[in-house]
Design a protein around this motif. Sequence first.
Motif, PDB file in Angstrom:
ATOM      1  N   ASP A 153     -24.009 -88.230  81.654  1.00 23.64           N
ATOM      2  CA  ASP A 153     -23.217 -87.490  82.409  1.00 23.64           C
ATOM      3  C   ASP A 153     -21.931 -88.316  82.600  1.00 23.64           C
ATOM      4  O   ASP A 153     -20.796 -87.834  82.221  1.00 23.64           O
ATOM      5  N   GLU A 154     -22.027 -89.618  82.864  1.00 21.00           N
ATOM      6  CA  GLU A 154     -20.919 -90.378  82.914  1.00 21.00           C
ATOM      7  C   GLU A 154     -20.185 -90.562  81.450  1.00 21.00           C
ATOM      8  O   GLU A 154     -18.797 -90.403  81.299  1.00 21.00           O
ATOM      9  N   GLN A 155     -20.951 -90.718  80.467  1.00 22.56           N
ATOM     10  CA  GLN A 155     -20.466 -90.621  79.161  1.00 22.56           C
ATOM     11  C   GLN A 155     -19.587 -89.421  78.716  1.00 22.56           C
ATOM     12  O   GLN A 155     -18.389 -89.395  78.062  1.00 22.56           O
ATOM     13  N   SER A 156     -20.123 -88.316  79.032  1.00 25.20           N
ATOM     14  CA  SER A 156     -19.416 -86.990  78.793  1.00 25.20           C
ATOM     15  C   SER A 156     -18.116 -86.915  79.471  1.00 25.20           C
ATOM     16  O   SER A 156     -17.042 -86.523  79.000  1.00 25.20           O
ATOM     17  N   LYS A 157     -17.978 -87.627  80.640  1.00 20.91           N
ATOM     18  CA  LYS A 157     -16.724 -87.401  81.489  1.00 20.91           C
ATOM     19  C   LYS A 157     -15.672 -88.552  80.980  1.00 20.91           C
ATOM     20  O   LYS A 157     -14.505 -88.369  80.973  1.00 20.91           O
ATOM     21  N   VAL A 158     -16.190 -89.348  80.162  1.00 24.95           N
ATOM     22  CA  VAL A 158     -15.204 -90.580  79.677  1.00 24.95           C
ATOM     23  C   VAL A 158     -14.535 -89.873  78.562  1.00 24.95           C
ATOM     24  O   VAL A 158     -13.604 -90.007  78.278  1.00 24.95           O
ATOM     25  N   LEU A 159     -15.443 -89.201  77.793  1.00 29.07           N
ATOM     26  CA  LEU A 159     -14.768 -88.555  76.663  1.00 29.07           C
ATOM     27  C   LEU A 159     -13.975 -87.614  77.164  1.00 29.07           C
ATOM     28  O   LEU A 159     -12.919 -87.347  76.239  1.00 29.07           O
ATOM     29  N   GLN A 160     -13.956 -87.112  78.174  1.00 31.97           N
ATOM     30  CA  GLN A 160     -12.952 -85.933  78.414  1.00 31.97           C
ATOM     31  C   GLN A 160     -11.602 -86.636  78.839  1.00 31.97           C
ATOM     32  O   GLN A 160     -10.576 -85.928  79.097  1.00 31.97           O
ATOM     33  N   LEU A 161     -11.722 -87.903  79.170  1.00 29.05           N
ATOM     34  CA  LEU A 161     -10.507 -88.654  79.355  1.00 29.05           C
ATOM     35  C   LEU A 161      -9.444 -88.827  78.188  1.00 29.05           C
ATOM     36  O   LEU A 161      -8.310 -88.467  78.317  1.00 29.05           O
ATOM     37  N   GLY A 162     -10.144 -88.557  76.980  1.00 28.89           N
ATOM     38  CA  GLY A 162      -9.243 -88.452  75.773  1.00 28.89           C
ATOM     39  C   GLY A 162      -8.434 -89.967  75.561  1.00 28.89           C
ATOM     40  O   GLY A 162      -7.536 -89.686  74.608  1.00 28.89           O
ATOM     41  N   GLU A 163      -9.084 -90.962  75.945  1.00 28.61           N
ATOM     42  CA  GLU A 163      -8.308 -92.275  75.925  1.00 28.61           C
ATOM     43  C   GLU A 163      -8.691 -93.017  74.578  1.00 28.61           C
ATOM     44  O   GLU A 163      -9.865 -93.602  74.629  1.00 28.61           O
ATOM     45  N   PRO A 164      -7.897 -93.325  73.546  1.00 26.08           N
ATOM     46  CA  PRO A 164      -8.380 -93.888  72.414  1.00 26.08           C
ATOM     47  C   PRO A 164      -8.747 -95.180  72.482  1.00 26.08           C
ATOM     48  O   PRO A 164      -9.523 -95.811  71.848  1.00 26.08           O
ATOM     49  N   GLY A 165      -8.325 -96.166  73.751  1.00 30.66           N
ATOM     50  CA  GLY A 165      -8.614 -97.276  73.918  1.00 30.66           C
ATOM     51  C   GLY A 165      -9.991 -97.431  74.587  1.00 30.66           C
ATOM     52  O   GLY A 165     -10.346 -98.673  74.792  1.00 30.66           O
ATOM     53  N   LEU A 166     -10.780 -96.361  74.981  1.00 30.33           N
ATOM     54  CA  LEU A 166     -12.298 -96.627  75.476  1.00 30.33           C
ATOM     55  C   LEU A 166     -12.917 -96.589  74.559  1.00 30.33           C
ATOM     56  O   LEU A 166     -12.969 -95.699  73.563  1.00 30.33           O
ATOM     57  N   VAL A 167     -14.015 -97.651  74.445  1.00 24.10           N
ATOM     58  CA  VAL A 167     -14.737 -97.683  73.325  1.00 24.10           C
ATOM     59  C   VAL A 167     -16.469 -97.629  73.791  1.00 24.10           C
ATOM     60  O   VAL A 167     -16.923 -98.230  74.732  1.00 24.10           O
ATOM     61  N   PHE A 168     -17.172 -96.798  73.103  1.00 22.45           N
ATOM     62  CA  PHE A 168     -18.568 -96.911  73.067  1.00 22.45           C
ATOM     63  C   PHE A 168     -19.403 -97.862  72.458  1.00 22.45           C
ATOM     64  O   PHE A 168     -19.039 -97.656  71.119  1.00 22.45           O
ATOM     65  N   ASP A 169     -20.256 -98.349  72.983  1.00 23.85           N
ATOM     66  CA  ASP A 169     -21.329 -99.275  72.219  1.00 23.85           C
ATOM     67  C   ASP A 169     -22.568 -98.851  72.661  1.00 23.85           C
ATOM     68  O   ASP A 169     -22.844 -98.423  73.959  1.00 23.85           O
ATOM     69  N   TYR A 170     -23.509 -98.681  71.659  1.00 21.63           N
ATOM     70  CA  TYR A 170     -24.804 -98.290  71.817  1.00 21.63           C
ATOM     71  C   TYR A 170     -25.949 -99.345  71.600  1.00 21.63           C
ATOM     72  O   TYR A 170     -25.998 -99.974  70.718  1.00 21.63           O
ATOM     73  N   ASP A 171     -26.768 -99.193  72.727  1.00 20.20           N
ATOM     74  CA  ASP A 171     -27.932-100.093  72.411  1.00 20.20           C
ATOM     75  C   ASP A 171     -29.031 -99.658  73.436  1.00 20.20           C
ATOM     76  O   ASP A 171     -28.910 -98.547  74.098  1.00 20.20           O
ATOM     77  N   TYR A 172     -30.109-100.558  73.652  1.00 21.25           N
ATOM     78  CA  TYR A 172     -31.308-100.028  74.286  1.00 21.25           C
ATOM     79  C   TYR A 172     -31.177-100.642  75.744  1.00 21.25           C
ATOM     80  O   TYR A 172     -30.870-101.905  75.954  1.00 21.25           O
ATOM     81  N   ARG A 173     -31.685 -99.893  76.745  1.00 21.13           N
ATOM     82  CA  ARG A 173     -31.919-100.377  78.170  1.00 21.13           C
ATOM     83  C   ARG A 173     -33.058-100.372  78.522  1.00 21.13           C
ATOM     84  O   ARG A 173     -34.010 -99.229  78.004  1.00 21.13           O
ATOM     85  N   ARG A 174     -33.679-101.074  79.320  1.00 14.74           N
ATOM     86  CA  ARG A 174     -35.126-101.024  79.824  1.00 14.74           C
ATOM     87  C   ARG A 174     -35.178-100.347  81.237  1.00 14.74           C
ATOM     88  O   ARG A 174     -34.406-100.071  81.934  1.00 14.74           O
ATOM     89  N   PHE A 175     -36.181 -99.149  80.911  1.00 11.49           N
ATOM     90  CA  PHE A 175     -36.618 -98.479  81.918  1.00 11.49           C
ATOM     91  C   PHE A 175     -38.088 -98.689  82.431  1.00 11.49           C
ATOM     92  O   PHE A 175     -38.919 -98.996  81.540  1.00 11.49           O
ATOM     93  N   TYR A 176     -38.400 -98.426  83.746  1.00  6.04           N
ATOM     94  CA  TYR A 176     -39.611 -98.599  84.247  1.00  6.04           C
ATOM     95  C   TYR A 176     -39.925 -97.372  85.092  1.00  6.04           C
ATOM     96  O   TYR A 176     -39.618 -97.161  86.158  1.00  6.04           O
ATOM     97  N   PRO A 177     -40.834 -96.397  84.461  1.00  7.42           N
ATOM     98  CA  PRO A 177     -41.109 -95.183  84.868  1.00  7.42           C
ATOM     99  C   PRO A 177     -41.807 -95.263  86.316  1.00  7.42           C
ATOM    100  O   PRO A 177     -42.016 -94.355  87.117  1.00  7.42           O
ATOM    101  N   GLN A 178     -42.426 -96.246  86.387  1.00  9.29           N
ATOM    102  CA  GLN A 178     -43.408 -96.371  87.628  1.00  9.29           C
ATOM    103  C   GLN A 178     -42.599 -97.415  88.850  1.00  9.29           C
ATOM    104  O   GLN A 178     -43.213 -97.418  89.922  1.00  9.29           O
ATOM    105  N   GLY A 179     -41.227 -97.463  88.431  1.00  9.20           N
ATOM    106  CA  GLY A 179     -40.474 -98.167  89.716  1.00  9.20           C
ATOM    107  C   GLY A 179     -41.140 -99.315  90.146  1.00  9.20           C
ATOM    108  O   GLY A 179     -41.643-100.229  89.533  1.00  9.20           O
ATOM    109  N   ASN A 180     -41.269 -99.579  91.499  1.00 14.32           N
ATOM    110  CA  ASN A 180     -41.735-100.608  92.093  1.00 14.32           C
ATOM    111  C   ASN A 180     -43.114-100.887  92.098  1.00 14.32           C
ATOM    112  O   ASN A 180     -43.675-101.925  92.181  1.00 14.32           O
ATOM    113  N   LEU A 181     -43.894 -99.967  91.564  1.00 17.18           N
ATOM    114  CA  LEU A 181     -45.399-100.054  91.397  1.00 17.18           C
ATOM    115  C   LEU A 181     -45.874-101.157  90.982  1.00 17.18           C
ATOM    116  O   LEU A 181     -47.001-101.804  91.557  1.00 17.18           O
TER     117      LEU A 181
END
Length: 571
Positions: free
Chosen positions: A149-177
């Motif tokens: 959702d954040e990425q979509s909103k940034v795209l709507q700004l239409g600013e050519p100097g904003l750059v996306f980089d793609y990589d992997y983020r770690r997620f923990y489905p069980q949270g604190n458990l």
Amino acid sequence: MSRKSPFSRLTMRIMGEKSSNLDLVRGRIVLLVSLFIIFYLVVMVRLVDATLIEGLIGEADGYVGAPQADIGEEQDSKFRADIVDRNGVLLATSLKTASLHADPKFILNPVETAKGLVKIFPEMTYGEILKKLQSDKRFVWVKRNMTPDEQSKVLQLGEPGLVFDYDYRRFYPQGNLVSHLVGYANIDGKGQAGVERSFNKLLKEEEQSIKLTIDVRMQHILRREVSKAMTDFTALAGVGILMDVNTGEVLAATSLPDFNPHDPSGNANAPEMFNRLTLGMYELGSSFKIFTTAALLEKKHERLSKKYDTTEPIKIGGHTIHDYHPEKRPLSIPEIFMVSSNIGTVHMAQEVGTEGLKSFFSDLGLMDKMEFEIDEVGSPIIPSPWREVNTLTASYGHGIAVSPMQLIAATSSVVNGGLRIHPHLVKQDKEPLSTTRVISKETSLKMRQLMRLVVSHGTARKAEVSGYEIGGKTGTAQKNVRGRYDNDKRIAVFVGAFPINNPRYAVLIMIDEPHPNKGSYGYATAGWVSAPAVARVVSSVGSLLGMNPEPDALDISDPLLQFISKEERER
């Protein structure tokens, strides 16, 4: 009447043929010119594409609306293999996410862009973003690991100097458990704690997941009951462990307070970051009487009927050793264990001797740093030098500190028939059974009888669950605070096994600094704090595993009642 010359027809024929030929030539010339023009246009378009468009992309690869950088070629990927529980339930995984940086050189309107970004990222300040966008640098991070959702909103700004980089983020489905076991990886994809840290290289280089011995269903039960005990007794912290007594597999283990692996504290000394399971060292009180009693039975082959005088406190080296509820009479070995007599246990330790007791503790893994698959492992605190008084106090769990994981592992070795087990967290295809014997089968049976007696007639009656035959030992110890024991701060622990006549599982719950409540009649001892929590765990886990309660099963402690006074039996 005139006559046409015969040459006139010839002339007309010649003129017609010339006209036709000229038209043909003219058409070919037009075709050739058109082809040259098309070719020229193609060349010009290609030159513009190669020199201008591709040049800009090459200079600012990843700009909004432009082709994005390829992870594998442009930067080191932060992809890590999955971590799963014994049933394949995800504990940690890597998902591809977008991060946002800016090239201030290409920002058309820093002020308006900063206003737009602060609406998308309210956790950031307008001034903070504006400062980055007007920087002289060609690369400034704006936001790492954005949501779609954040990425979509940034795209709507239409600013050519904003750059996306793609990589992997770690997620923990069980949270604190399972945070203290799985650990977490930082924003750069490097493991910082738990399995994420100790297997960092393997997780980064291999795609095959790491399977743990943990069962998240049992983990939920254990964490719930430790948390409840902490709340009921307004405690500082708590620990719970469930282990297979024959293989050493850690089926569930929780250290509370725990942390959110998506947002761990930056303070390594924060209470929630401390792993009490393996790093915390505690004087665990009367639970150590399991090992002192086993040492006496194994090394001295004493009969259970033997009695030791508990009439008077023992004084040695300026120390006075007394009982919490003194019986003031000679007690048999089952009575000493059942009522948790310090004086009687000290007499048994004197009979075993210093070297005998130390070597027995060592055989059970209580004297050395434990080997375990995570790096957060502490070393036992052992008296140095070890004097006679240390033998006496260590016999009932004072003056020697070990981790809860060491305590449950040693207890498992005592009740499983006498084979030394090593606790472990990473699942093997086929779990090997130990062949290292620490006590005989006969001694192991006697210890199971004694531990059952504690629940059926002794200090841990609140651990009883009909049909599951729980056996164990309570331990309540004053905490050593800056070299002095504090009467108002204590550790309450219960460690046991079930079904005790043929043990499959060991269970431990330790509560740090519990306080009395109305329901406990002013008590905050292990029998009131930890034993009921263990009963709730066993009841839930037994149902989960499909273990059929056997309320009519023979109680293995019954043969010991002959060594118990009538008064004690009727209490």
